[in-house]
Write an enzyme that holds these catalytic residues in place. Structure first.
Site, short mmCIF file in Angstrom:
data_model
loop_
_atom_site.label_atom_id
_atom_site.label_comp_id
_atom_site.label_asym_id
_atom_site.label_seq_id
_atom_site.Cartn_x
_atom_site.Cartn_y
_atom_site.Cartn_z
NE ARG A 89 -10.22 -39.23 32.80
CZ ARG A 89 -9.26 -38.35 33.05
NH1 ARG A 89 -8.89 -38.09 34.27
NH2 ARG A 89 -8.68 -37.72 32.05
CE1 TYR A 90 -14.93 -41.32 31.81
CE2 TYR A 90 -13.30 -40.68 30.17
CZ TYR A 90 -14.20 -40.33 31.15
OH TYR A 90 -14.38 -39.02 31.49
NE ARG A 93 -14.73 -42.78 26.23
CZ ARG A 93 -15.55 -42.96 27.26
NH1 ARG A 93 -15.79 -44.16 27.72
NH2 ARG A 93 -16.12 -41.92 27.84
CB CYS A 102 0.45 -28.45 19.25
SG CYS A 102 -0.11 -29.43 20.65
CB CYS A 106 -4.47 -23.35 22.53
SG CYS A 106 -4.72 -24.28 21.00
CB CYS A 109 -3.06 -25.89 26.07
SG CYS A 109 -2.84 -27.68 26.02
NE ARG A 111 -3.77 -34.36 28.20
CZ ARG A 111 -4.63 -34.80 27.28
NH1 ARG A 111 -4.48 -34.47 26.01
NH2 ARG A 111 -5.63 -35.58 27.62
CG ASP A 269 -10.10 -29.06 31.55
OD1 ASP A 269 -11.16 -29.41 32.09
OD2 ASP A 269 -9.68 -29.56 30.47
CG ASP A 306 -12.31 -33.92 32.12
OD1 ASP A 306 -12.28 -34.73 33.07
OD2 ASP A 306 -11.95 -34.20 30.96
CE LYS A 313 -13.51 -35.29 28.18
NZ LYS A 313 -12.57 -36.41 28.42
C1 LIG Z 1 -12.02 -37.08 27.49
C2 LIG Z 1 -11.42 -38.39 27.64
C3 LIG Z 1 -11.83 -39.46 26.84
C4 LIG Z 1 -12.88 -39.34 25.77
O1 LIG Z 1 -14.13 -39.14 26.33
P1 LIG Z 1 -15.41 -39.17 25.39
O2 LIG Z 1 -16.48 -38.73 26.35
O3 LIG Z 1 -15.57 -40.56 24.91
O4 LIG Z 1 -15.17 -38.21 24.29
C5 LIG Z 1 -11.26 -40.69 27.05
N1 LIG Z 1 -10.32 -40.88 28.00
C6 LIG Z 1 -9.92 -39.87 28.79
C7 LIG Z 1 -8.89 -40.15 29.81
C8 LIG Z 1 -10.44 -38.58 28.63
O5 LIG Z 1 -10.00 -37.59 29.41
S1 SF4 Z 2 -5.32 -27.33 23.12
FE1 SF4 Z 2 -3.22 -27.91 23.75
S2 SF4 Z 2 -2.93 -29.95 22.87
FE2 SF4 Z 2 -4.64 -29.02 21.76
S3 SF4 Z 2 -3.71 -27.99 19.97
FE3 SF4 Z 2 -3.89 -26.46 21.58
S4 SF4 Z 2 -1.87 -26.52 22.60
FE4 SF4 Z 2 -2.06 -28.45 21.44
#
Ligand SMILES: *Cc1c(COP(=O)(O)O)cnc(C)c1O
Ligand code: SF4
Length: 345
Positions: A89-90, A93, A102, A106, A109, A111, A269, A306, A313
């Site tokens: 996305r960025y 990174r 996991c 959670c 979560c 995801r 989220d 986000d 973010k």
């Molecule tokens: C959150 C996230 C990151 C990391 O973001 P930082 O602001 O650098 O911590 C990198 N890529 C994606 C796709 C993300 O959702």
């Molecule tokens: S937030 Fe989601 S991905 Fe992170 S430890 Fe909990 S269940 Fe796993």
């Protein structure tokens, strides 16, 4: 003979056998279990008497209530996945998700629709690494998932070794809940693997409540810190878990005392079936403002939001987010585009 090892509770029947719920409650949770993975690690079973811990991991029928604003891919991971297991996305990174398993699951979560599923095959992992190798703008890889530290040391070493070969990559960040959820897994073999990386390794620990920092968790964190690994913390703001200044103060101070720098406090989220955990943005902003007046700067994370759909973010401050008065907000992303956020629909 050794005593049987305590194990992770994974089904309503497991929860019932462990004495955490009644047979009627177990029956009511069958539909929840069919939708979302359940997992309570031995370390967290020991602290389930703390309501703020139980609330994060005990499944409840409330999870079956999804509001229209909630979506299965709340932060738009899919829209930014050039190959399986990568989210880009960025520019500088990427996320690399080798596993979706996991140590605990959670209930809030982000995801939750994918965690617990199968991770990358060897071929898929090779393709993901090739993508990183081919994109010379990638300075940092963030291993996430799922939880990358549930992988075996052998499997992790393969990933670390493959990334070692990529010249333009400088930073390897690992996002994990293992140091608190399964501290025994931070063993010598794992530390060896992290030391085997020729990249600068950062570990981001997901921790939401001071009770999670048991003596075993602190010892696991100390093993990472003593190995020279800089540590960050990510915390999710959660209703009736940590949404007050006393608990957040205790948590952030305890993290700093463990050599972990609080990095992000996440607005929850819009993942399905999580509305009972959501703290209104205004309340989150008020909590953070109150902390700013009383907490050391090294203990204060950025309150982060986000943008639903994948725009990225932004800090959850008024310079990015303006309330519209009807429960919705206008959010400005990093490119200056305006998005509407309607958490209550
Ligand atoms: C959150 C996230 C990151 C990391 O973001 P930082 O602001 O650098 O911590 C990198 N890529 C994606 C796709 C993300 O959702
Ligand atoms: S937030 Fe989601 S991905 Fe992170 S430890 Fe909990 S269940 Fe796993």
């Amino acid at each position: 003979m050794n005593a049987p090892l305590p194990r992770t509770l994974k089904t309503p029947a497991d929860l019932m056998t462990a004495g955490l719920i009644s047979p009627a409650q177990a029956e009511a949770l069958v539909a929840v279990a069919a939708k979302y993975a359940i997992g309570i690690s031995p370390a967290f079973q020991e602290i389930m008497a703390e309501p703020a811990v139980a609330r994060q991991f005990m499944p409840t029928p409330e999870e079956l209530r999804t509001i229209p604003a909630e979506r299965s891919d709340p932060i738009g991971d899919h829209a930014h996945a050039p190959v399986k297991g990568i989210v880009h996305r960025y520019p500088d990174r990427v996320l690399l998700m080798p596993t979706l398993a996991c140590a605990v699951y959670c209930r809030f979560c982000f995801r939750r629709e994918t965690v617990g599923d199968k991770g990358l095959s060897r071929e898929e992992l090779d393709a993901a690494v090739s993508y990183i190798r081919a994109n010379t703008g990638i300075w940092e890889v963030i291993l996430t998932g799922g939880d990358p530290l549930v992988l075996s040391a052998r499997r992790l070493r393969e990933i670390v070794t493959a990334l070692n070969d990529i010249e333009h990559l400088k930073i390897l960040r690992i996002h994990t809940r293992v140091p608190v959820a399964a501290p025994e897994m931070i063993d010598d073999a794992l530390i060896d693997v992290l030391k085997h990386s020729t990249k600068t390794v950062y570990v981001g620990v997901h921790c939401n409540h001071p009770a999670e920092l048991t003596s075993n968790a602190k010892a696991a964190i100390a093993r990472l810190a003593n190995a020279g690994i800089p540590l960050l913390a990510q915390t999710v703001l959660l209703k009736d878990v940590n949404d007050n200044t006393e608990i957040l103060t205790a948590l952030f101070r305890a993290l700093v005392a463990c050599r972990v720098r609080p990095y992000y406090l996440h607005q929850l989220d819009l993942a399905p079936g999580t509305s009972h955990f959501r703290v209104p943005l205004e309340r989150g902003q008020a909590l953070v403002a109150a902390l700013r007046g009383q907490l050391s700067g090294i203990a204060l994370p950025t309150y982060i939001f986000d943008i639903p759909g994948g725009a990225g973010k932004v800090p959850a401050t008024n310079s990015y987010i303006s309330p519209e008065g009807d429960g919705s907000y206008l959010v400005r992303d990093n490119a200056g585009e305006i998005h509407t956020y309607r958490p209550c629909d």
